[in-house]
Design a protein around this motif. Structure first.
Motif, PDB file in Angstrom:
ATOM      1  N   MET A  30      18.133  46.836  82.400  1.00  0.00           N
ATOM      2  CA  MET A  30      17.931  46.275  83.738  1.00  0.00           C
ATOM      3  C   MET A  30      19.247  45.803  84.345  1.00  0.00           C
ATOM      4  O   MET A  30      19.460  45.899  85.532  1.00  0.00           O
ATOM      5  CB  MET A  30      16.907  45.130  83.689  1.00  0.00           C
ATOM      6  N   GLY A  34      18.599  40.421  83.959  1.00  0.00           N
ATOM      7  CA  GLY A  34      17.282  40.967  84.270  1.00  0.00           C
ATOM      8  C   GLY A  34      16.381  41.077  83.057  1.00  0.00           C
ATOM      9  O   GLY A  34      16.785  41.606  82.028  1.00  0.00           O
ATOM     10  N   TRP A  38      10.927  43.632  84.642  1.00  0.00           N
ATOM     11  CA  TRP A  38      11.306  44.193  85.939  1.00  0.00           C
ATOM     12  C   TRP A  38      11.209  45.708  85.935  1.00  0.00           C
ATOM     13  O   TRP A  38      11.191  46.332  86.989  1.00  0.00           O
ATOM     14  CB  TRP A  38      12.696  43.745  86.340  1.00  0.00           C
ATOM     15  N   TRP A  39      11.164  46.330  84.747  1.00  0.00           N
ATOM     16  CA  TRP A  39      10.854  47.760  84.658  1.00  0.00           C
ATOM     17  C   TRP A  39       9.337  47.885  84.771  1.00  0.00           C
ATOM     18  O   TRP A  39       8.602  47.359  83.943  1.00  0.00           O
ATOM     19  CB  TRP A  39      11.349  48.354  83.335  1.00  0.00           C
ATOM     20  N   ASP A  40       8.880  48.558  85.772  1.00  0.00           N
ATOM     21  CA  ASP A  40       7.450  48.691  86.058  1.00  0.00           C
ATOM     22  C   ASP A  40       6.704  49.355  84.895  1.00  0.00           C
ATOM     23  O   ASP A  40       7.161  50.379  84.361  1.00  0.00           O
ATOM     24  CB  ASP A  40       7.282  49.509  87.341  1.00  0.00           C
ATOM     25  N   ARG A  56      12.679  49.085  76.352  1.00  0.00           N
ATOM     26  CA  ARG A  56      13.176  48.142  77.358  1.00  0.00           C
ATOM     27  C   ARG A  56      13.340  46.792  76.668  1.00  0.00           C
ATOM     28  O   ARG A  56      12.639  46.493  75.704  1.00  0.00           O
ATOM     29  CB  ARG A  56      12.249  48.059  78.566  1.00  0.00           C
ATOM     30  N   ASP A  58      14.799  42.408  77.006  1.00  0.00           N
ATOM     31  CA  ASP A  58      15.271  41.250  77.756  1.00  0.00           C
ATOM     32  C   ASP A  58      16.719  41.000  77.352  1.00  0.00           C
ATOM     33  O   ASP A  58      17.034  40.928  76.166  1.00  0.00           O
ATOM     34  CB  ASP A  58      14.457  39.992  77.405  1.00  0.00           C
ATOM     35  N   CYS A  62      17.525  35.450  79.107  1.00  0.00           N
ATOM     36  CA  CYS A  62      16.465  35.699  80.092  1.00  0.00           C
ATOM     37  C   CYS A  62      15.219  36.201  79.378  1.00  0.00           C
ATOM     38  O   CYS A  62      15.268  36.639  78.235  1.00  0.00           O
ATOM     39  CB  CYS A  62      16.916  36.674  81.178  1.00  0.00           C
TER      40      CYS A  62
END
Length: 88
Positions: A30, A34, A38-40, A56, A58, A62
C-alpha cells in the motif's frame, strides 16, 4: 482471508494471503502508513481468481502490525523542510 503475523527482525508484521498458495505470488504494498485493508477485498479476490496468490500486509506502525515507540510521526515527517541540498 485469515490474518497471520510474522516476526521480522524483532517487529511483528500482520498480513493476509488470498488464493491458492501454489499460484503466482503477488505482493500488494500500500505504501507508507497504509494498512492492508485499503486493498479492496473484491480486487484481491479477482486477482486470486486469475491465479495469483495475493499477499497484503500492514506496514509497521499501522493496522494490526506492531507499533514502534520513539519514532517520528508520519505527519511530522511530511511537514519538515527538505535538507539544504534539495532546497531550490
Amino acid at each position: 482471508m485469515a490474518e497471520q503475523s510474522a516476526d521480522i527482525n524483532g517487529v511483528r508484521i500482520c498480513y493476509e494471503t488470498i488464493g491458492d498458495p501454489g499460484g503466482r505470488p503477488l505482493l500488494l504494498i500500500m505504501g507508507l502508513g497504509g494498512p492492508m485493508i485499503w486493498w479492496d477485498d473484491d480486487l484481491c479476490g479477482l486477482l486470486a481468481d486469475r491465479g495469483f496468490h495475493v499477499i497484503r500486509f500492514d506496514n509497521r506502525d499501522c493496522g494490526r502490525s506492531q507499533a514502534m515507540s520513539g519514532r517520528v510521526s508520519l505527519i511530522g515527517s511530511f511537514l519538515r523542510q527538505p535538507p539544504a541540498v534539495f532546497a531550490r
